[in-house]
Write an enzyme that holds these catalytic residues in place. Structure first.
Site, PDB file in Angstrom:
ATOM      1  N   CYS A  40       0.868  -1.190   0.000  1.00 23.39           N
ATOM      2  CA  CYS A  40       0.000   0.000   0.000  1.00 23.39           C
ATOM      3  C   CYS A  40       0.896   1.227   0.000  1.00 23.39           C
ATOM      4  CB  CYS A  40      -0.861   0.005   1.249  1.00 23.39           C
ATOM      5  SG  CYS A  40      -1.854  -1.463   1.442  1.00 23.39           S
ATOM      6  N   GLU A  95       7.466 -21.118 -19.636  1.00 22.96           N
ATOM      7  CA  GLU A  95       7.321 -19.730 -19.170  1.00 22.96           C
ATOM      8  C   GLU A  95       8.456 -18.879 -19.695  1.00 22.96           C
ATOM      9  OE1 GLU A  95       5.260 -17.796 -18.131  1.00 22.96           O
ATOM     10  OE2 GLU A  95       6.346 -16.156 -17.187  1.00 22.96           O
ATOM     11  N   TRP A 105      -3.772  -1.713  -1.287  1.00 24.01           N
ATOM     12  CA  TRP A 105      -3.734  -2.938  -2.067  1.00 24.01           C
ATOM     13  C   TRP A 105      -4.167  -4.014  -1.091  1.00 24.01           C
ATOM     14  CZ3 TRP A 105      -3.288  -4.288  -7.023  1.00 24.01           C
ATOM     15  CH2 TRP A 105      -3.083  -5.625  -7.324  1.00 24.01           C
ATOM     16  N   LYS A 147       7.943 -15.369 -21.864  1.00 23.92           N
ATOM     17  CA  LYS A 147       8.564 -14.088 -21.478  1.00 23.92           C
ATOM     18  C   LYS A 147       9.313 -13.476 -22.665  1.00 23.92           C
ATOM     19  CE  LYS A 147       6.956 -12.856 -18.352  1.00 23.92           C
ATOM     20  NZ  LYS A 147       5.892 -13.772 -18.343  1.00 23.92           N
ATOM     21  N   HIS A 162      11.738 -36.349 -32.740  1.00 17.46           N
ATOM     22  CA  HIS A 162      10.497 -36.796 -33.402  1.00 17.46           C
ATOM     23  C   HIS A 162      10.029 -35.794 -34.444  1.00 17.46           C
ATOM     24  CE1 HIS A 162      10.226 -40.196 -30.743  1.00 17.46           C
ATOM     25  NE2 HIS A 162      10.484 -39.394 -29.726  1.00 17.46           N
ATOM     26  N   ASN A 179       1.073   0.342   6.000  1.00 15.76           N
ATOM     27  CA  ASN A 179       1.479  -0.480   4.868  1.00 15.76           C
ATOM     28  C   ASN A 179       2.249  -1.660   5.450  1.00 15.76           C
ATOM     29  OD1 ASN A 179       2.295  -1.566   2.401  1.00 15.76           O
ATOM     30  ND2 ASN A 179       4.205  -0.397   2.448  1.00 15.76           N
ATOM     31  N   GLY A 180       1.831  -2.885   5.111  1.00 16.90           N
ATOM     32  CA  GLY A 180       2.508  -4.081   5.626  1.00 16.90           C
ATOM     33  C   GLY A 180       1.475  -5.122   6.009  1.00 16.90           C
ATOM     34  N   ARG A 186       1.349   1.578  -6.074  1.00 11.94           N
ATOM     35  CA  ARG A 186       1.572   0.645  -4.947  1.00 11.94           C
ATOM     36  C   ARG A 186       0.277  -0.037  -4.515  1.00 11.94           C
ATOM     37  NH1 ARG A 186       6.295   1.387  -2.233  1.00 11.94           N
ATOM     38  NH2 ARG A 186       5.438   0.413  -0.381  1.00 11.94           N
ATOM     39  N   LYS A 209      -2.839  -6.201 -19.437  1.00  5.22           N
ATOM     40  CA  LYS A 209      -2.421  -6.823 -18.174  1.00  5.22           C
ATOM     41  C   LYS A 209      -3.444  -7.865 -17.742  1.00  5.22           C
ATOM     42  CE  LYS A 209       0.058  -7.645 -14.612  1.00  5.22           C
ATOM     43  NZ  LYS A 209       1.249  -8.495 -14.813  1.00  5.22           N
ATOM     44  N   GLU A 258       6.785 -12.313 -25.486  1.00  7.97           N
ATOM     45  CA  GLU A 258       5.821 -11.219 -25.242  1.00  7.97           C
ATOM     46  C   GLU A 258       6.486  -9.875 -24.985  1.00  7.97           C
ATOM     47  OE1 GLU A 258       3.307 -11.463 -21.817  1.00  7.97           O
ATOM     48  OE2 GLU A 258       4.729 -12.643 -20.696  1.00  7.97           O
TER      49      GLU A 258
HETATM   50  C1  AGP Z   1       1.955 -13.112 -18.546  1.00  4.61           C
HETATM   51  O1  AGP Z   1       3.244 -12.499 -18.734  1.00  4.61           O
HETATM   52  C2  AGP Z   1       0.958 -12.641 -19.554  1.00  4.61           C
HETATM   53  N1  AGP Z   1       0.779 -11.235 -19.402  1.00  4.61           N
HETATM   54  C3  AGP Z   1      -0.321 -13.454 -19.606  1.00  4.61           C
HETATM   55  O2  AGP Z   1       0.024 -14.695 -20.136  1.00  4.61           O
HETATM   56  C4  AGP Z   1      -1.050 -13.714 -18.272  1.00  4.61           C
HETATM   57  O3  AGP Z   1      -0.303 -14.597 -17.472  1.00  4.61           O
HETATM   58  C5  AGP Z   1      -2.408 -14.351 -18.602  1.00  4.61           C
HETATM   59  O4  AGP Z   1      -3.156 -13.441 -19.369  1.00  4.61           O
HETATM   60  C6  AGP Z   1      -3.203 -14.730 -17.338  1.00  4.61           C
HETATM   61  O5  AGP Z   1      -3.470 -13.574 -16.606  1.00  4.61           O
HETATM   62  P1  AGP Z   1      -4.026 -13.749 -15.092  1.00  4.61           P
HETATM   63  O6  AGP Z   1      -2.925 -14.440 -14.319  1.00  4.61           O
HETATM   64  O7  AGP Z   1      -4.290 -12.364 -14.603  1.00  4.61           O
HETATM   65  O8  AGP Z   1      -5.252 -14.599 -15.164  1.00  4.61           O
END
Ligand code: AGP
Length: 606
Positions: free
Chosen positions: A2, A479, A75, A483, A502, A101-102, A27, A601, A486
């Protein structure tokens, strides 16, 4: 995480508090409030949602008279984002207001005792215990009351307090949460970070853990935990506001990579008591757990890959079969799910449309649902039968980092927790020790890979990248590959190393970069043979492995390292060098790292 602010001076406090809170919105931004003192009266204004709502409520602060005040942007961790749970919190007698905050880890016991002693609670928050303790201990000396109060607290806090019997003064206390004092001309401030101060003053005092401060318009006094005055240096802040919001880092993503040790610690620590993992937020009984024939993990994107990484630990330790399903597939697959299924839903935002839809589909078929989310009060959290929060704090960069590592950490803890409930683990303390070492090992993984930015200069122009691995290494490769894609826009593909022969190995040609994950001793030899296989076809191999792994070091071309770790729990360590590699490659390519093209996001549409 927060944000808190405080002001005392000659000017109207409310507009200054609101300005500071706006700078701290990154925050936390699910609710906010200010408390301002005027003529020995404290007035409190609180709203849900963004600071803009608070500005509207208070007419940008003009409707709130008074030159002393504190403010908070939240938050949520304990208690949904409601007006009642928003800070500041008032004492029953109205003389005290507190912002925090904490996380107060022992708040439940403190709350029960205070209620027994006649104190009335308005919120579900951990913070509210603080204001009632201050009221209890105040006998005319605020410093004494604050010291007695904080002596009762376990956990982390950056506190701001005002008292209607202490006109012109604001008080602050710090333990394991940042708190900075701004030194002005006939006015003084405190805030969670310099972002909220640099518009008013660049002269700051950094409070240390265990320190207290008393601020009046013309003086700042700092004390230690015994009430002894402490001499503090005033330093000059050279950051601009933009840089300060990112804690001095160039991008939120890099800041959030560096926050991972703290985020993973905040996720683990409150859930380990007397050498055992405790999930107070879960209500799964042993008979209910014994009824579960399989666990289905569903999510999207990185959250799905977190499920892939956690599957190994859950199956190996608890012996419960685990299926990991993409939510966008599961929702239309007529899934074989019933009351003997435990559905684990993973989502950082808690608002992903595919994940919510899959969750509803499975609940309708009788599955109990356990949500692993980062946003308190989000849709997934509200829909779930059980909710475990990741406590990573707000994640601003679109590409998740601390969201992913805290999700996997929760899965590791659940694996050990379920195994213990079913009496299927005989090395519990060793496994728990390994989990508790993760924050420190993440920091080590950051520290021993400072050369990654030079590797990025070598690989940033590649046409495509292969990420290969087996078992837990393969889950992390998935993963790592996402990264890279994207944020750097380079094509990358994660491949099960044993599958290359294969068909896909046909794509390996001279200088094809292959990132080989070799962090699981159980299958290290096999991955080694895959490295030799692709090298013999001209590939350039960047290996991710342990520092002392001579066999791999003798065949690969470049290296990234991780510290020794139980392979079952390696994903949250292994992913760190891959996050850094993707970050620095994207930087070399001049990409918009925090806001990559075409991405949001939270994907709240199908
Ligand atoms: C992760 O780097 C991406 N931005 C995306 O794959 C994300 O993980 C996915 O859209 C799921 O989002 P969520 O965890 O908010 O459900």
């Amino acid at each position: 995480m927060c944000g808190i602010v405080g002001f005392t001076g000659q000017q109207n406090a409310a507009p200054i508090l609101l300005d500071g809170l706006k700078k701290l919105e990154y925050r936390g931004y699910d609710s906010a409030g200010i408390a301002v003192m005027c003529d020995a009266q404290i007035s409190v204004n609180k709203v849900t949602g963004r600071i803009a709502n608070l500005c509207e409520r208070t007419k940008d602060g003009e409707a709130v008279p008074g030159t002393v005040g504190i403010g908070h942007t939240r938050w949520a961790t304990h208690g949904a984002p409601t007006e009642e749970n928003a800070h500041p919190h008032l004492s029953n007698d109205g003389r005290f207001a507190v912002v925090h905050n904490g996380i107060i880890e022992n708040y439940i016991a403190l709350r029960e005792k205070l209620i027994k002693d006649g104190y009335h609670f308005d919120s579900e928050t951990d913070t509210e215990v603080i204001v009632h303790l201050v009221e209890r201990y105040y006998k005319g000396d605020m410093l004494e009351a604050l010291i007695k109060t904080t002596n009762k607290l376990q956990g982390s806090y950056a506190l701001g307090v005002i008292c209607s019997e202490e006109p012109g003064k604001i008080y602050a206390a710090r333990e394991a949460s940042p708190l900075i004092i701004g030194v002005g001309a006939d006015e003084n401030y405190f805030a969670s970070d310099v972002t909220a101060l640099v518009n008013h003053t660049r002269n700051v005092i950094y409070l240390e853990d265990g320190e207290f401060a008393e601020l009046s318009p013309d003086a700042v006094h700092v004390y230690d935990c015994l009430g002894k005055p402490v001499d503090k240096k005033v330093t000059r802040v050279l950051w601009d506001v933009q840089a300060a919001e990112k804690g001095g880092y160039e991008h939120f993503m890099l800041k959030e990579i560096m926050e991972q040790p703290a985020a993973v610690k905040a996720t683990i620590a409150p859930r380990v008591k007397d050498g055992k993992i405790v999930f107070e937020e879960l209500g799964i009984t042993l008979p209910q757990l014994k009824k579960i024939r399989k666990i289905v993990i569903t999510a999207c994107g990185s959250a799905y890959y977190a499920g892939c990484a956690g599957k190994y630990a859950i199956e190996h330790l608890s012996k419960i079969p685990v299926e990991v399903e993409l939510a966008s597939e599961l929702r239309y697959s007529d899934p074989l799910i019933d009351e003997h299924t435990l559905l684990v839903v993973i989502s950082q935002s808690g608002e992903t449309a595919d994940t919510i839809a899959a969750m509803k589909e499975c609940k309708a078929r009788g599955a109990k649902s356990l949500a692993i989310v980062n946003v308190v009060g989000s849709t997934v959290a509200k829909l779930a039968d059980y909710t475990v929060y990741t406590w990573a704090g707000p994640e601003i960069a679109v590409a998740t980092t601390k969201g992913y590592t805290t999700q996997v950490t929760v899965l590791y803890m659940l694996a050990l927790y379920f195994a213990d409930m079913l009496d299927r683990v005989d090395d519990y303390s060793i496994r728990l020790k390994a989990i508790e070492s993760l924050p420190r090992k993440i920091q080590q993984a950051i520290d021993i890979n400072s050369h990654v930015q030079y590797l990025a200069q070598k690989y940033h122009g590649s046409k495509s990248l292969f990420f290969i691995g087996r078992n837990t290494d393969y889950a992390t490769a998935l993963e790592g590959s996402l990264k890279m894609k994207e944020i750097s826009y380079l094509h990358a593909e994660a491949y099960a190393a044993g599958e290359l022969k294969h068909g896909t190995i046909a794509l390996i040609e001279d200088h094809q970069p292959v990132i080989a994950l070799c962090c699981n001793p159980m299958i290290m030899e096999k991955t080694l043979s895959n490295i030799v296989e692709v090298k013999s076809r001209g590939a350039e191999v960047l290996a991710l492995t342990f520092k002392n792994n001579q066999k791999i070091l003798s065949v690969a071309d470049d290296f990234m390292f991780i510290p020794d770790i139980d392979a079952l729990f390696s994903a949250v360590i292994e992913i760190v060098p891959l996050q850094l590699l993707a970050y620095y490659v994207a930087k070399e390519n001049g990409c918009d790292i925090d806001k990559p093209k075409n991405l949001a996001k939270s994907v709240t549409v199908e």
